[in-house]
Design an enzyme around this catalytic site. Structure first.
Site, mmCIF file in Angstrom:
data_model
loop_
_atom_site.group_PDB
_atom_site.id
_atom_site.type_symbol
_atom_site.label_atom_id
_atom_site.label_comp_id
_atom_site.label_asym_id
_atom_site.label_seq_id
_atom_site.Cartn_x
_atom_site.Cartn_y
_atom_site.Cartn_z
ATOM 1 C CB SER A 1 34.168 42.637 27.130
ATOM 2 O OG SER A 1 34.668 41.330 26.998
ATOM 3 C CE LYS B 1 32.567 39.248 29.651
ATOM 4 N NZ LYS B 1 32.598 40.310 28.689
#
Length: 189
Positions: free
Chosen positions: A49, A91
């Site tokens: 990701s 993230k």
């Protein structure tokens, strides 16, 4: 004349040496646990990701100390406990409490301005609200105070705040410092 010690004294000295060794070992383990809990923690990245900034299998260090003195800022790469299942995720912070997120023609806008995001390498950013299990985020979205909006750099392969909503600052566990393994990926984040 050579001095000879009684067997009792030699045994006591040997036991004393083992006692000091055990004490040092316990102290080293305690210091290691304190450092891991409050200072730095290693993380293995399980997914793509954050590709190409961070690759699957990279091992990085996240530091915790700065979180005691200030909240994460836009651009920081952070680890946090997933609002979905408590799994540790990594993230990038895209917005903080009070800022407004909009997704316009595949680009992220914060407070009406498009973000300069060279790390997404042209990958478009779209809503994930229509996916099963999503939080149903609608735009424009105002990030609640005490929260951050996080997104993976690999926007086409990242379940992030577009899917589960804003992340509470209480769930942020570290700021990612640098990748230290594998050696060909070593570098600051």
């Amino acid at each position: 004349m050579a001095r000879h010690e009684a067997p009792d004294a030699t045994e006591r000295r040997e036991r004393s040496g083992w006692g000091w060794f055990a004490l040092w070992l316990v102290a080293a383990v305690a210091v290691g646990l304190v450092v891991k809990t409050f200072v730095v923690t290693p993380y293995v990245v399980p997914t793509g990701s954050m590709r190409d900034t961070i690759m699957e299998g990279d091992v990085l260090l996240g530091e915790r100390v700065s979180l005691y003195f200030g909240d994460p800022e836009v651009g920081d790469v952070v680890t946090f406990d997933s609002p979905l299942d408590g799994e540790t995720l990594i993230k990038r912070v895209v917005a903080v409490g009070g800022q407004t997120i909009e997704l316009v023609d595949g680009a992220v806008h914060v407070d009406g301005e498009p973000l300069d995001e060279p790390y997404v390498e042209g990958r478009p950013t779209y809503s994930l609200s229509d996916l099963p299990g999503s939080a149903g985020v609608t735009y424009p979205y105002v990030v609640p105070e005490g929260c951050v909006w996080v997104m993976g750099d690999n926007r086409t392969d990242s379940k992030d705040s577009r899917y589960f909503g804003a992340v509470s600052l209480d769930d942020v566990t570290s700021r990612a410092l640098f990748i230290y393994w594998p050696l060909d990926h070593v570098g600051a984040l």
